[in-house]
Design a protein around this motif. Structure first.
Motif, PDB file in Angstrom:
ATOM      1  N   LEU A  23       0.836  -1.199   0.000  1.00 41.23           N
ATOM      2  CA  LEU A  23       0.000   0.000   0.000  1.00 41.23           C
ATOM      3  C   LEU A  23       0.875   1.256   0.000  1.00 41.23           C
ATOM      4  O   LEU A  23       0.602   2.213  -0.732  1.00 41.23           O
ATOM      5  CB  LEU A  23      -0.924  -0.017   1.223  1.00 41.23           C
ATOM      6  CG  LEU A  23      -1.975   1.074   1.321  1.00 41.23           C
ATOM      7  CD1 LEU A  23      -2.942   1.025   0.150  1.00 41.23           C
ATOM      8  CD2 LEU A  23      -2.730   0.929   2.630  1.00 41.23           C
ATOM      9  N   ASN A  24       1.938   1.239   0.787  1.00 41.29           N
ATOM     10  CA  ASN A  24       2.871   2.368   0.800  1.00 41.29           C
ATOM     11  C   ASN A  24       3.531   2.560  -0.554  1.00 41.29           C
ATOM     12  O   ASN A  24       3.700   3.696  -1.015  1.00 41.29           O
ATOM     13  CB  ASN A  24       3.937   2.173   1.888  1.00 41.29           C
ATOM     14  CG  ASN A  24       3.415   2.478   3.269  1.00 41.29           C
ATOM     15  OD1 ASN A  24       2.650   3.412   3.453  1.00 41.29           O
ATOM     16  ND2 ASN A  24       3.828   1.678   4.244  1.00 41.29           N
ATOM     17  N   GLU A  25       3.913   1.466  -1.200  1.00 42.66           N
ATOM     18  CA  GLU A  25       4.524   1.553  -2.535  1.00 42.66           C
ATOM     19  C   GLU A  25       3.549   2.130  -3.557  1.00 42.66           C
ATOM     20  O   GLU A  25       3.920   2.995  -4.355  1.00 42.66           O
ATOM     21  CB  GLU A  25       4.993   0.169  -2.997  1.00 42.66           C
ATOM     22  CG  GLU A  25       6.198  -0.362  -2.274  1.00 42.66           C
ATOM     23  CD  GLU A  25       6.557  -1.770  -2.741  1.00 42.66           C
ATOM     24  OE1 GLU A  25       6.342  -2.079  -3.925  1.00 42.66           O
ATOM     25  OE2 GLU A  25       7.037  -2.552  -1.900  1.00 42.66           O
ATOM     26  N   LEU A  26       2.323   1.630  -3.551  1.00 45.39           N
ATOM     27  CA  LEU A  26       1.311   2.134  -4.479  1.00 45.39           C
ATOM     28  C   LEU A  26       1.067   3.623  -4.253  1.00 45.39           C
ATOM     29  O   LEU A  26       0.993   4.405  -5.210  1.00 45.39           O
ATOM     30  CB  LEU A  26      -0.010   1.381  -4.296  1.00 45.39           C
ATOM     31  CG  LEU A  26      -0.115  -0.007  -4.895  1.00 45.39           C
ATOM     32  CD1 LEU A  26      -1.389  -0.703  -4.415  1.00 45.39           C
ATOM     33  CD2 LEU A  26      -0.124   0.077  -6.407  1.00 45.39           C
ATOM     34  N   ALA A  27       0.938   4.013  -3.000  1.00 40.77           N
ATOM     35  CA  ALA A  27       0.666   5.410  -2.671  1.00 40.77           C
ATOM     36  C   ALA A  27       1.796   6.315  -3.121  1.00 40.77           C
ATOM     37  O   ALA A  27       1.554   7.385  -3.703  1.00 40.77           O
ATOM     38  CB  ALA A  27       0.434   5.552  -1.166  1.00 40.77           C
ATOM     39  N   SER A  28       3.036   5.904  -2.892  1.00 42.12           N
ATOM     40  CA  SER A  28       4.172   6.741  -3.270  1.00 42.12           C
ATOM     41  C   SER A  28       4.262   6.909  -4.777  1.00 42.12           C
ATOM     42  O   SER A  28       4.724   7.939  -5.270  1.00 42.12           O
ATOM     43  CB  SER A  28       5.478   6.181  -2.708  1.00 42.12           C
ATOM     44  OG  SER A  28       5.774   4.925  -3.304  1.00 42.12           O
ATOM     45  N   GLY A  29       3.783   5.918  -5.533  1.00 44.88           N
ATOM     46  CA  GLY A  29       3.740   6.035  -6.991  1.00 44.88           C
ATOM     47  C   GLY A  29       2.817   7.149  -7.457  1.00 44.88           C
ATOM     48  O   GLY A  29       2.957   7.670  -8.568  1.00 44.88           O
ATOM     49  N   PHE A  30       1.873   7.534  -6.630  1.00 47.76           N
ATOM     50  CA  PHE A  30       0.940   8.620  -6.945  1.00 47.76           C
ATOM     51  C   PHE A  30       1.282   9.893  -6.166  1.00 47.76           C
ATOM     52  O   PHE A  30       0.531  10.867  -6.187  1.00 47.76           O
ATOM     53  CB  PHE A  30      -0.504   8.206  -6.612  1.00 47.76           C
ATOM     54  CG  PHE A  30      -1.059   7.184  -7.546  1.00 47.76           C
ATOM     55  CD1 PHE A  30      -1.667   7.566  -8.735  1.00 47.76           C
ATOM     56  CD2 PHE A  30      -0.972   5.828  -7.245  1.00 47.76           C
ATOM     57  CE1 PHE A  30      -2.185   6.621  -9.604  1.00 47.76           C
ATOM     58  CE2 PHE A  30      -1.488   4.877  -8.106  1.00 47.76           C
ATOM     59  CZ  PHE A  30      -2.099   5.274  -9.292  1.00 47.76           C
ATOM     60  N   GLY A  31       2.398   9.838  -5.434  1.00 49.70           N
ATOM     61  CA  GLY A  31       2.806  10.994  -4.646  1.00 49.70           C
ATOM     62  C   GLY A  31       1.936  11.226  -3.425  1.00 49.70           C
ATOM     63  O   GLY A  31       1.797  12.359  -2.971  1.00 49.70           O
ATOM     64  N   LEU A  32       1.374  10.158  -2.894  1.00 55.15           N
ATOM     65  CA  LEU A  32       0.475  10.261  -1.749  1.00 55.15           C
ATOM     66  C   LEU A  32       0.989   9.440  -0.577  1.00 55.15           C
ATOM     67  O   LEU A  32       1.809   8.535  -0.750  1.00 55.15           O
ATOM     68  CB  LEU A  32      -0.924   9.745  -2.124  1.00 55.15           C
ATOM     69  CG  LEU A  32      -1.692  10.492  -3.209  1.00 55.15           C
ATOM     70  CD1 LEU A  32      -2.911   9.685  -3.643  1.00 55.15           C
ATOM     71  CD2 LEU A  32      -2.103  11.862  -2.707  1.00 55.15           C
ATOM     72  N   GLN A  33       0.478   9.732   0.598  1.00 51.99           N
ATOM     73  CA  GLN A  33       0.690   8.882   1.757  1.00 51.99           C
ATOM     74  C   GLN A  33      -0.272   7.698   1.636  1.00 51.99           C
ATOM     75  O   GLN A  33      -1.280   7.770   0.926  1.00 51.99           O
ATOM     76  CB  GLN A  33       0.404   9.651   3.052  1.00 51.99           C
ATOM     77  CG  GLN A  33       1.342  10.811   3.295  1.00 51.99           C
ATOM     78  CD  GLN A  33       2.749  10.346   3.609  1.00 51.99           C
ATOM     79  OE1 GLN A  33       2.944   9.354   4.302  1.00 51.99           O
ATOM     80  NE2 GLN A  33       3.733  11.054   3.083  1.00 51.99           N
ATOM     81  N   ALA A  34      -0.011   6.627   2.345  1.00 50.16           N
ATOM     82  CA  ALA A  34      -0.844   5.426   2.260  1.00 50.16           C
ATOM     83  C   ALA A  34      -2.298   5.723   2.628  1.00 50.16           C
ATOM     84  O   ALA A  34      -3.228   5.264   1.950  1.00 50.16           O
ATOM     85  CB  ALA A  34      -0.284   4.326   3.159  1.00 50.16           C
ATOM     86  N   GLY A  35      -2.521   6.504   3.692  1.00 54.20           N
ATOM     87  CA  GLY A  35      -3.883   6.820   4.127  1.00 54.20           C
ATOM     88  C   GLY A  35      -4.653   7.604   3.078  1.00 54.20           C
ATOM     89  O   GLY A  35      -5.835   7.349   2.832  1.00 54.20           O
ATOM     90  N   GLY A  36      -3.997   8.561   2.456  1.00 54.12           N
ATOM     91  CA  GLY A  36      -4.646   9.360   1.410  1.00 54.12           C
ATOM     92  C   GLY A  36      -4.991   8.517   0.198  1.00 54.12           C
ATOM     93  O   GLY A  36      -6.089   8.616  -0.360  1.00 54.12           O
TER      94      GLY A  36
END
Length: 198
Positions: A23-36
């Motif tokens: 989830l953290n990896e996916l989020a960082s790919g979009f420039g977001l935090q995991a929660g966002g």
């Protein structure tokens, strides 16, 4: 409502506990935090798939209801039977991306019961009691669904995590899976209710 509200309360925690690293990896790919990222993903999925499921549930029940009123119970019953294996696969799959994708048809299906339920309440209640019947239905949905659903799922998750030794991630995963199986009881009740609607 019991299964729906319980899932809504614990699905975000499920993703953080079971799929945290991906989830953290996916989020960082979009420039977001995991929660966002998770909030946006689940919000869009719930909103869009839920709205489409609500619309189609009502449409199919009305179309079938022109021939036989049992469709007001049959449509949600069939949706629940299909929902159960899809939701369980969303909970058991190892990929976060695949799990998020599978949640869309799951939410679509579990939303289909709402319009036929509301329509049935309105059609079987006498005209002078429709508002009260609607209020009673909503009261029970909220007391049982919103009041007991998340509470009992949380208790089951804690028992599975601690006493059964599964740990917090797997305890929650299996508690959600067990609650998903309750959809079969809902399907049976919708089927039985549909056979009595006149």
């Amino acid at each position: 409502a019991f299964t729906t509200y319980a899932h809504q309360a614990f699905v975000p925690a499920f993703f953080f506990r079971v799929h945290g690293a991906e989830l953290n990896e996916l989020a960082s790919g979009f420039g977001l935090q995991a929660g966002g990222f998770l909030g946006i993903s689940l919000g869009l999925t719930t909103g869009l798939a839920g709205a489409c499921g609500i619309w189609l549930g009502g449409k199919l029940a009305d179309l079938g209801g022109k021939r036989d009123l049992k469709y007001y119970g049959l449509v949600p019953a069939i949706a629940m039977v299909i929902f159960v294996p899809i939701q369980i696969s969303a909970l058991l799959v190892s990929s976060t991306t695949v799990s998020l994708i599978i949640f869309a048809p799951s939410i679509f299906l579990i939303s289909m019961w709402i319009p036929p339920f509301q329509a049935t309440v309105q059609s079987v209640a006498p005209g002078h009691m429709r508002a009260t019947a609607s209020a009673d239905g909503l009261l029970v949905m909220n007391l049982v669904g919103l009041g007991l659903g998340p509470l009992l799922l949380g208790v089951l998750s804690d028992v599975l995590a601690g006493q059964a030794g599964l740990g917090p991630a797997e305890g929650l995963r299996w508690a959600l899976a067990i609650f998903t199986l309750m959809g079969m009881a809902s399907a049976y009740m919708f089927f039985r209710a549909g056979s009595t609607v006149q």
